[in-house]
Scaffold this motif. Structure first.
Motif, PDB file in Angstrom:
ATOM      1  N   UNK A 255      40.195  63.943  74.460  1.00  0.00           N
ATOM      2  CA  UNK A 255      40.548  62.405  73.865  1.00  0.00           C
ATOM      3  C   UNK A 255      41.233  61.888  74.945  1.00  0.00           C
ATOM      4  N   UNK A 256      41.944  62.353  75.660  1.00  0.00           N
ATOM      5  CA  UNK A 256      42.782  61.564  76.732  1.00  0.00           C
ATOM      6  C   UNK A 256      41.766  61.369  77.814  1.00  0.00           C
ATOM      7  N   UNK A 257      40.664  62.382  78.065  1.00  0.00           N
ATOM      8  CA  UNK A 257      39.747  61.987  79.099  1.00  0.00           C
ATOM      9  C   UNK A 257      38.710  60.667  78.609  1.00  0.00           C
ATOM     10  N   UNK A 258      38.569  60.536  77.441  1.00  0.00           N
ATOM     11  CA  UNK A 258      37.853  59.669  76.833  1.00  0.00           C
ATOM     12  C   UNK A 258      38.448  58.281  77.194  1.00  0.00           C
ATOM     13  N   UNK A 259      39.963  58.428  76.823  1.00  0.00           N
ATOM     14  CA  UNK A 259      40.684  57.119  76.851  1.00  0.00           C
ATOM     15  C   UNK A 259      40.517  56.432  78.437  1.00  0.00           C
ATOM     16  N   UNK A 260      40.566  57.294  79.449  1.00  0.00           N
ATOM     17  CA  UNK A 260      40.636  57.047  80.714  1.00  0.00           C
ATOM     18  C   UNK A 260      39.385  56.512  81.118  1.00  0.00           C
ATOM     19  N   UNK A 261      38.087  57.227  80.737  1.00  0.00           N
ATOM     20  CA  UNK A 261      36.920  56.776  81.121  1.00  0.00           C
ATOM     21  C   UNK A 261      36.413  55.556  80.323  1.00  0.00           C
ATOM     22  N   UNK A 262      36.916  55.221  79.206  1.00  0.00           N
ATOM     23  CA  UNK A 262      36.562  53.982  78.433  1.00  0.00           C
ATOM     24  C   UNK A 262      37.509  52.914  79.167  1.00  0.00           C
ATOM     25  N   UNK A 263      38.807  53.048  79.535  1.00  0.00           N
ATOM     26  CA  UNK A 263      39.262  52.077  80.097  1.00  0.00           C
ATOM     27  C   UNK A 263      38.526  51.515  81.433  1.00  0.00           C
ATOM     28  N   UNK A 264      38.041  52.602  82.018  1.00  0.00           N
ATOM     29  CA  UNK A 264      37.377  52.228  83.273  1.00  0.00           C
ATOM     30  C   UNK A 264      35.721  51.873  83.085  1.00  0.00           C
ATOM     31  N   UNK A 265      35.423  51.525  81.887  1.00  0.00           N
ATOM     32  CA  UNK A 265      34.062  51.151  81.538  1.00  0.00           C
ATOM     33  C   UNK A 265      32.838  52.268  82.243  1.00  0.00           C
ATOM     34  N   UNK A 266      32.929  53.401  81.957  1.00  0.00           N
ATOM     35  CA  UNK A 266      32.146  54.381  82.462  1.00  0.00           C
ATOM     36  C   UNK A 266      31.149  54.709  81.452  1.00  0.00           C
ATOM     37  N   UNK A 267      30.177  54.535  81.717  1.00  0.00           N
ATOM     38  CA  UNK A 267      28.981  54.805  80.714  1.00  0.00           C
ATOM     39  C   UNK A 267      28.093  55.906  81.092  1.00  0.00           C
ATOM     40  N   UNK A 268      28.331  56.698  82.241  1.00  0.00           N
ATOM     41  CA  UNK A 268      27.617  57.910  83.007  1.00  0.00           C
ATOM     42  C   UNK A 268      28.588  58.651  83.739  1.00  0.00           C
TER      43      UNK A 268
ATOM     44  N   UNK B 222      45.711  58.950  86.960  1.00  0.00           N
ATOM     45  CA  UNK B 222      44.154  59.160  87.272  1.00  0.00           C
ATOM     46  C   UNK B 222      44.152  58.395  88.654  1.00  0.00           C
ATOM     47  N   UNK B 223      43.050  58.551  89.241  1.00  0.00           N
ATOM     48  CA  UNK B 223      42.559  57.933  90.541  1.00  0.00           C
ATOM     49  C   UNK B 223      41.251  57.782  90.820  1.00  0.00           C
ATOM     50  N   UNK B 224      40.886  56.586  91.306  1.00  0.00           N
ATOM     51  CA  UNK B 224      39.213  56.206  91.495  1.00  0.00           C
ATOM     52  C   UNK B 224      39.260  55.879  92.887  1.00  0.00           C
ATOM     53  N   UNK B 225      38.010  56.614  93.549  1.00  0.00           N
ATOM     54  CA  UNK B 225      37.799  56.078  94.803  1.00  0.00           C
ATOM     55  C   UNK B 225      36.368  56.162  95.227  1.00  0.00           C
ATOM     56  N   UNK B 226      35.622  55.450  96.065  1.00  0.00           N
ATOM     57  CA  UNK B 226      34.273  55.455  96.455  1.00  0.00           C
ATOM     58  C   UNK B 226      33.722  54.527  95.567  1.00  0.00           C
ATOM     59  N   UNK B 227      32.357  54.585  95.713  1.00  0.00           N
ATOM     60  CA  UNK B 227      31.412  53.808  95.172  1.00  0.00           C
ATOM     61  C   UNK B 227      29.995  54.239  94.841  1.00  0.00           C
ATOM     62  N   UNK B 228      29.364  53.960  93.799  1.00  0.00           N
ATOM     63  CA  UNK B 228      28.087  54.842  93.499  1.00  0.00           C
ATOM     64  C   UNK B 228      28.070  55.411  92.081  1.00  0.00           C
ATOM     65  N   UNK B 229      27.378  56.446  91.926  1.00  0.00           N
ATOM     66  CA  UNK B 229      27.198  56.979  90.666  1.00  0.00           C
ATOM     67  C   UNK B 229      28.733  57.672  90.454  1.00  0.00           C
ATOM     68  N   UNK B 230      28.947  57.867  89.082  1.00  0.00           N
ATOM     69  CA  UNK B 230      30.311  58.632  88.798  1.00  0.00           C
ATOM     70  C   UNK B 230      30.142  60.043  88.825  1.00  0.00           C
TER      71      UNK B 230
END
Length: 257
Positions: free
Chosen positions: A72-85, A12-20
């Motif tokens: 479920x795999x997507x959920x694991x990534x977003x949980x790892x990144x502490x994404x709530x929205x 996975x990759x993460x870039x930028x800042x702000x709402x997800x």
């Protein structure tokens, strides 16, 4: 970046800042398909891209990848990144996965965009086509993939986007045969999630191609009857991010605001 899940690596990759905004690619694609979209969105948002099971740099989980497995795999990534929205944007298979994710984590979704995708289950005709494709793939994978990619584009656009089509074919052939079969098997048995889409309490957008060779325009327009759905029809085929790049990016930017 790599996350370990059930003994496999998920890229996975993460870039930028702000709402997800989370971007989910389609069948035989990977996160590189979102290059131009990420470039635009990361100026104002945090953008997450994920290689789905068996695609890109993410390994296969088994011999049938159900939509629930993907979700479920997507959920694991977003949980790892502490994404709530997050706003979810899914292309084709990515749309099926987004809806499966919406079923288990509706509270996380701020907006859902199905791009060249629908909530419907496979028709019997479509299941037969998948069965035939699986059989051919086991004996002539390269030619099957090459033909399949070309057929995603509106016929009138194939010469115009010849360079892009060749690039997509190259990326598609990085997908192992095991993943091709596992994903086809999973798409065959996916359930209808029309009710999930209708009942989801968030912004909802469907982007469709007027000349999509895979998805029926009449089926897409039928979804206008559902609560809170916005439908945008673009003049192209199944690859709106390429065939209608500027209009697509405008729609995505507007939707993600």
């Amino acid at each position: 970046m790599i996350l370990t899940y059930k003994g496999i690596s998920i890229a996975y990759s993460v870039s930028g800042q702000g709402k997800t905004v989370t971007l989910l690619h389609g069948f035989l694609e990977n996160s590189t398909m979102w290059k131009d979209t990420v470039t635009v969105l990361e100026k104002t948002h945090q953008v997450i891209t994920i290689d789905l099971l068996g695609h890109g740099k993410t390994e296969c989980l088994g011999y049938v990848h159900t939509m629930e497995d993907f979700a479920n795999a997507i959920n694991v990534v977003l949980t790892h990144l502490n994404i709530t929205s997050t706003t979810l944007i899914g292309h084709s298979l990515g749309g099926y996965v987004a809806l499966a994710f919406a079923e288990i984590k509706p509270e996380l979704i701020k907006g859902l965009c199905l791009m060249n995708s629908t909530p419907f289950a496979d028709s019997q005709e479509r299941i037969l086509l998948r069965n035939r494709a699986i059989k051919v793939a086991k004996s002539n994978y390269e030619n099957l993939v090459s033909m399949s990619i070309s057929n995603l584009f509106f016929e009138d656009n194939r010469l115009r986007f010849e360079k892009e089509i060749e690039h997509i074919k190259t990326e598609a052939l990085k997908t192992p045969l095991q993943s091709y079969v596992a994903t086809q098997e999973g798409m065959k048995i996916r359930i209808d999630r029309t009710a999930i889409l209708e009942n989801l309490n968030c912004k909802k957008l469907i982007i469709a191609g007027k000349n999509d060779p895979i998805l029926s325009k009449s089926d897409v327009l039928h979804l206008e009857q559902l609560n809170g759905i916005t439908i945008t029809i673009l003049d192209g085929g199944h690859m709106s991010h390429i065939e209608n790049k500027e209009e697509f990016l405008q729609e995505i930017v507007r939707f993600s605001e």
